[in-house]
Design a protein around this motif. Structure first.
Motif, PDB file in Angstrom:
ATOM      1  N   CYS A 337       0.755  -1.293  -0.047  1.00  9.70           N
ATOM      2  CA  CYS A 337      -0.102   0.087   0.065  1.00  9.70           C
ATOM      3  C   CYS A 337       0.879   1.316  -0.027  1.00  9.70           C
ATOM      4  O   CYS A 337       0.300   2.407  -0.514  1.00  9.70           O
ATOM      5  N   CYS A 340       1.734   4.002  -2.823  1.00  8.17           N
ATOM      6  CA  CYS A 340       0.663   5.110  -3.099  1.00  8.17           C
ATOM      7  C   CYS A 340       0.203   6.036  -1.756  1.00  8.17           C
ATOM      8  O   CYS A 340       0.311   7.078  -1.936  1.00  8.17           O
ATOM      9  N   ARG A 351      -4.227  10.870  -2.815  1.00  5.83           N
ATOM     10  CA  ARG A 351      -3.554   9.814  -1.968  1.00  5.83           C
ATOM     11  C   ARG A 351      -4.233   9.606  -0.504  1.00  5.83           C
ATOM     12  O   ARG A 351      -3.351  10.286   0.290  1.00  5.83           O
ATOM     13  N   ALA A 359     -13.170   5.044   6.274  1.00  6.19           N
ATOM     14  CA  ALA A 359     -12.914   3.556   6.284  1.00  6.19           C
ATOM     15  C   ALA A 359     -12.200   2.944   7.474  1.00  6.19           C
ATOM     16  O   ALA A 359     -12.623   1.980   7.953  1.00  6.19           O
ATOM     17  N   VAL A 371     -12.532  -2.162  -0.322  1.00  3.28           N
ATOM     18  CA  VAL A 371     -11.760  -1.187  -1.154  1.00  3.28           C
ATOM     19  C   VAL A 371     -10.367  -2.348  -1.394  1.00  3.28           C
ATOM     20  O   VAL A 371      -9.878  -2.106  -2.478  1.00  3.28           O
ATOM     21  N   ILE A 372      -9.970  -2.678  -0.356  1.00  2.48           N
ATOM     22  CA  ILE A 372      -8.539  -3.617  -0.502  1.00  2.48           C
ATOM     23  C   ILE A 372      -8.989  -4.533  -1.240  1.00  2.48           C
ATOM     24  O   ILE A 372      -8.166  -4.944  -2.407  1.00  2.48           O
ATOM     25  N   GLY A 381     -14.830   7.130  -6.993  1.00  2.00           N
ATOM     26  CA  GLY A 381     -13.804   8.050  -6.302  1.00  2.00           C
ATOM     27  C   GLY A 381     -13.559   9.242  -7.217  1.00  2.00           C
ATOM     28  O   GLY A 381     -14.562   9.664  -8.091  1.00  2.00           O
ATOM     29  N   VAL A 385      -8.927   8.159 -11.577  1.00  2.00           N
ATOM     30  CA  VAL A 385      -7.830   7.686 -10.766  1.00  2.00           C
ATOM     31  C   VAL A 385      -8.261   6.484 -10.225  1.00  2.00           C
ATOM     32  O   VAL A 385      -9.536   6.330  -9.895  1.00  2.00           O
ATOM     33  N   PRO A 388      -5.769  -0.407  -7.334  1.00  2.00           N
ATOM     34  CA  PRO A 388      -5.803  -1.605  -7.686  1.00  2.00           C
ATOM     35  C   PRO A 388      -6.788  -2.418  -6.751  1.00  2.00           C
ATOM     36  O   PRO A 388      -6.557  -2.150  -5.594  1.00  2.00           O
ATOM     37  N   PHE A 390      -7.023  -6.341  -4.635  1.00  3.70           N
ATOM     38  CA  PHE A 390      -5.973  -7.176  -4.222  1.00  3.70           C
ATOM     39  C   PHE A 390      -6.629  -8.509  -3.921  1.00  3.70           C
ATOM     40  O   PHE A 390      -6.293  -9.191  -3.338  1.00  3.70           O
TER      41      PHE A 390
HETATM   42  C1  HEC Z   1      -1.376   1.979  -7.253  1.00  7.93           C
HETATM   43  C2  HEC Z   1      -1.526   2.859  -5.975  1.00  7.93           C
HETATM   44  C3  HEC Z   1      -2.265   2.556  -4.950  1.00  7.93           C
HETATM   45  C4  HEC Z   1      -1.965   1.315  -3.990  1.00  7.93           C
HETATM   46  C5  HEC Z   1      -0.932   0.266  -4.208  1.00  7.93           C
HETATM   47  C6  HEC Z   1      -2.971   1.234  -3.091  1.00  7.93           C
HETATM   48  N1  HEC Z   1      -3.771   2.452  -3.056  1.00  7.93           N
HETATM   49 FE1  HEC Z   1      -5.467   2.549  -1.986  1.00  7.93          FE
HETATM   50  N2  HEC Z   1      -5.872   4.275  -3.188  1.00  7.93           N
HETATM   51  C7  HEC Z   1      -5.160   4.668  -4.091  1.00  7.93           C
HETATM   52  C8  HEC Z   1      -5.787   5.785  -4.873  1.00  7.93           C
HETATM   53  C9  HEC Z   1      -5.452   6.481  -5.970  1.00  7.93           C
HETATM   54  C10 HEC Z   1      -7.080   5.900  -4.102  1.00  7.93           C
HETATM   55  C11 HEC Z   1      -8.030   7.122  -4.342  1.00  7.93           C
HETATM   56  C12 HEC Z   1      -9.002   6.591  -5.397  1.00  7.93           C
HETATM   57  C13 HEC Z   1     -10.070   7.507  -6.123  1.00  7.93           C
HETATM   58  O1  HEC Z   1     -10.527   8.359  -5.116  1.00  7.93           O
HETATM   59  O2  HEC Z   1     -10.336   7.369  -7.297  1.00  7.93           O
HETATM   60  C14 HEC Z   1      -7.202   5.150  -2.917  1.00  7.93           C
HETATM   61  C15 HEC Z   1      -8.056   4.881  -1.953  1.00  7.93           C
HETATM   62  C16 HEC Z   1      -7.927   3.963  -0.869  1.00  7.93           C
HETATM   63  C17 HEC Z   1      -8.786   4.307   0.240  1.00  7.93           C
HETATM   64  C18 HEC Z   1     -10.076   5.072   0.485  1.00  7.93           C
HETATM   65  C19 HEC Z   1     -11.236   4.462  -0.089  1.00  7.93           C
HETATM   66  C20 HEC Z   1     -12.671   5.174   0.730  1.00  7.93           C
HETATM   67  O3  HEC Z   1     -13.707   4.628   0.339  1.00  7.93           O
HETATM   68  O4  HEC Z   1     -12.489   6.040   1.169  1.00  7.93           O
HETATM   69  C21 HEC Z   1      -8.518   3.079   1.177  1.00  7.93           C
HETATM   70  C22 HEC Z   1      -9.164   2.740   2.440  1.00  7.93           C
HETATM   71  C23 HEC Z   1      -7.223   2.511   0.609  1.00  7.93           C
HETATM   72  N3  HEC Z   1      -7.084   3.103  -0.481  1.00  7.93           N
HETATM   73  C24 HEC Z   1      -6.596   1.520   1.130  1.00  7.93           C
HETATM   74  C25 HEC Z   1      -5.559   0.862   0.315  1.00  7.93           C
HETATM   75  C26 HEC Z   1      -4.803  -0.191   1.098  1.00  7.93           C
HETATM   76  C27 HEC Z   1      -5.168  -0.791   2.370  1.00  7.93           C
HETATM   77  C28 HEC Z   1      -3.894  -0.718   0.321  1.00  7.93           C
HETATM   78  C29 HEC Z   1      -2.798  -1.843   0.394  1.00  7.93           C
HETATM   79  C30 HEC Z   1      -3.713  -3.063   0.469  1.00  7.93           C
HETATM   80  C31 HEC Z   1      -3.891   0.374  -0.958  1.00  7.93           C
HETATM   81  N4  HEC Z   1      -5.180   1.198  -0.747  1.00  7.93           N
HETATM   82  C32 HEC Z   1      -3.086   0.205  -2.024  1.00  7.93           C
HETATM   83  C33 HEC Z   1      -4.133   4.056  -4.527  1.00  7.93           C
HETATM   84  C34 HEC Z   1      -3.477   2.952  -4.134  1.00  7.93           C
END
Ligand code: HEC
Ligand code: HEC
Ligand code: HEC
Length: 433
Positions: A337, A340, A351, A359, A371-372, A381, A385, A388, A390
């Motif tokens: 995670c 990013c 970010r 959450a 979301v994970i 969102g 943007v 990914p 998992f």
């Molecule tokens: C490649 C980049 C990337 C990775 C790797 C990544 N994220 Fe994210 N994440 C983002 C982005 C960009 C957003 C915002 C997306 C949007 O608003 O369109 C986001 C949003 C979120 C949110 C907010 C969602 C909400 O409903 O408010 C959570 C929680 C989150 N990520 C958790 C994680 C976790 C835990 C991991 C690791 C398992 C992870 N992310 C890995 C890029 C990433």
């Protein structure tokens, strides 16, 4: 003697049922001969298009990839599976033979043209708060602009006795809010405009207000948060678990861009609400909705999040060094995670700071785990943007370790039976829209 009491009681029950079924009975409204005369002025049809978007008619009445408004969108409720109706102007299988009066009655009271009761999965209680002009505009739009599609509605998968349509009359009697929208004289025009839209066409409470065991909205807990479609629609009131109170400008930013840096992104069922629904409304209407909710959340426009110690705590929490050799969650977070969601002393839009986000702070891990598992698509969102998913890369144990780590870093008490919940959430029907 005993016999007589039994006869007496059953007699009363029969009379009662008889009276009730009389009450529950609705007349059929005669079909009309199509096509509906297209005398509606273009502005009315245009207004109907905007309102149909703001009421998410297409979200519920279109299957993913299917034809617009043709129905059979599958809704999973605790009472069973419900399929939406075909509301295209097809005469045989849609509403092509419906008069405006029949449409108005369905929107206000949840009664179909032929008189049968509709289930409250169709949010008629909210649509009833709309003005006649607005309902009429939606009718004009559907009848003149939506192509007719011949598609029969599937049978709902609701078990006996809940599937008895006329019992819905009892439900309505007990739970339905039949009041039309009333202006609150103590509030401004902007507040009232926001209330009219939120309570009516945009039916925010259908997801954000908790329901009782029979699915009725608990009006005394309006907007205090509820489970919906495998997600949590968080509280939008002062009972929110968010570390930073929601101000009008935060609601506005979230509802127009899909993200508030202090709270998170609009994924799951909230994504179509803002991207397909509210985005159709004029900006002044979204401002009014934001203003109305800020009143519920008790936050003042002048409250400065930068001065809120919870923000500093959440930022500082990222820098705490965890022993990665022993904390599996911290280690997985760093690898999966953090590239990013990197540590920064400033909030960066796009970010999300996970120690601050809703959450992580909700009483349930549901939204974080969703979301994970499935990420945030580019039409959810922030537009364009992506995060990914998992689902295939991380096991239930991995996800629960990451979630537990984030929860602890955010200074909140551990979620009970987390791994079990992750497994349940992984296996629930996925929200598709
Ligand atoms: C490649 C980049 C990337 C990775 C790797 C990544 N994220 Fe994210 N994440 C983002 C982005 C960009 C957003 C915002 C997306 C949007 O608003 O369109 C986001 C949003 C979120 C949110 C907010 C969602 C909400 O409903 O408010 C959570 C929680 C989150 N990520 C958790 C994680 C976790 C835990 C991991 C690791 C398992 C992870 N992310 C890995 C890029 C990433
Ligand atoms: C949350 C999902 C949802 C939304 C949003 C929604 N509907 Fe529906 N609607 C349904 C379901 C489900 C049914 C069928 C209920 C049943 O089987 O009893 C239905 C039934 C109807 C019917 C009755 C059709 C018939 O043949 O009896 C009409 C009319 C209708 N909807 C119009 C609309 C319009 C117009 C909008 C937008 C302003 C809308 N709906 C938004 C779920 C929804
Ligand atoms: C179809 C169900 C549904 C409807 C209708 C709906 N919401 Fe939501 N809402 C959700 C869900 C689910 C979430 C959680 C999304 C996430 O975390 O990614 C959410 C999240 C939110 C959030 C973020 C809350 C937080 O603490 O992070 C706000 C603000 C919000 N909704 C406002 C509204 C408003 C205003 C309306 C009406 C115009 C509305 N919602 C209608 C389901 C819904």
């Amino acid at each position: 003697m005993l016999k007589r009491i039994v006869y007496g009681v059953s007699g009363a029950v029969i009379v009662g049922l008889g009276l009730f079924s009389f009450y529950a009975w609705n007349s059929s409204i005669d079909p009309i001969a199509p096509p509906v005369n297209a005398d509606y002025p273009p502005q009315v049809i245009e207004q109907g298009k905007i309102l149909a978007a703001a009421g998410y008619c297409s979200t519920c009445h279109t299957t993913p990839g299917g034809e617009a408004y043709a129905g059979n969108y599958e809704m999973h409720t605790e009472f069973g599976t419900i399929y939406s109706s075909n509301i295209t102007p097809d005469v045989e299988t849609g509403i092509g033979g419906w008069s405006e009066a029949a449409f108005n009655r369905a929107m206000r009271t949840g009664v179909s043209r032929d008189g049968h009761h509709l289930l409250p999965a169709f949010p008629f209680e909210h649509f009833n708060k709309m003005s006649d002009d607005d309902i009429s505009a939606i009718y004009a739009y559907i009848m003149t602009s939506i192509p007719a599609v011949n598609q029969v509605k599937k049978e709902n998968g609701i078990p006996f006795p809940l599937n008895i349509r006329w019992l819905q009359a009892g439900w309505k009697l007990l739970f339905a809010d039949t009041q039309s929208f009333e202006i609150n004289e103590n509030k401004s025009d902007q507040w009232n405009r926001g209330a009219y839209l939120a309570e009516g066409v945009a039916h925010c409470g259908a997801c954000h207000t908790p329901r009782n065991a029979l699915g009725g909205e608990k009006y005394d807990q309006m907007y205090q948060g509820a489970a919906i479609d495998g997600w949590i629609a968080p509280s939008l009131t002062s009972t929110s678990t968010s570390p930073i109170p929601w101000r009008a400008q935060d609601f506005y930013e979230y509802l127009t861009t899909g993200n508030s840096p202090y709270h998170g992104s609009a994924a799951g069922p909230m994504a179509p609400v803002m991207h397909k629904g509210l985005s159709a409304l004029p900006k002044s209407d979204v401002e009014a909705i934001s203003y109305y909710f800020a009143d519920h959340s008790d936050a003042k426009e002048s409250d400065d999040p930068a001065a809120n110690s919870n923000l500093q705590t959440a930022i500082a929490a990222q820098h705490i060094q965890t022993d990665l050799r022993i904390d599996e969650g911290a280690r997985l977070y760093a690898t999966a995670c953090q590239a990013c969601h990197y540590s920064s002393d400033e909030l960066v839009k796009g970010r999300p700071l996970l120690t601050l986000g809703s959450a992580t702070h909700l009483d349930q891990p549901t939204n974080l785990v969703n979301v994970i598992l499935d990420g945030v698509r580019n039409d959810q969102g922030i537009s364009g943007v992506v995060m990914p998913g998992f689902r295939d890369a991380l096991s239930d144990q991995d996800i629960s370790a990451i979630a537990a780590y984030l929860r602890q870093a955010a200074g909140k008490s551990a979620w009970p039976e987390l791994q079990q919940k992750v497994s349940e959430i992984r296996n629930q029907p996925r929200f598709e829209q």
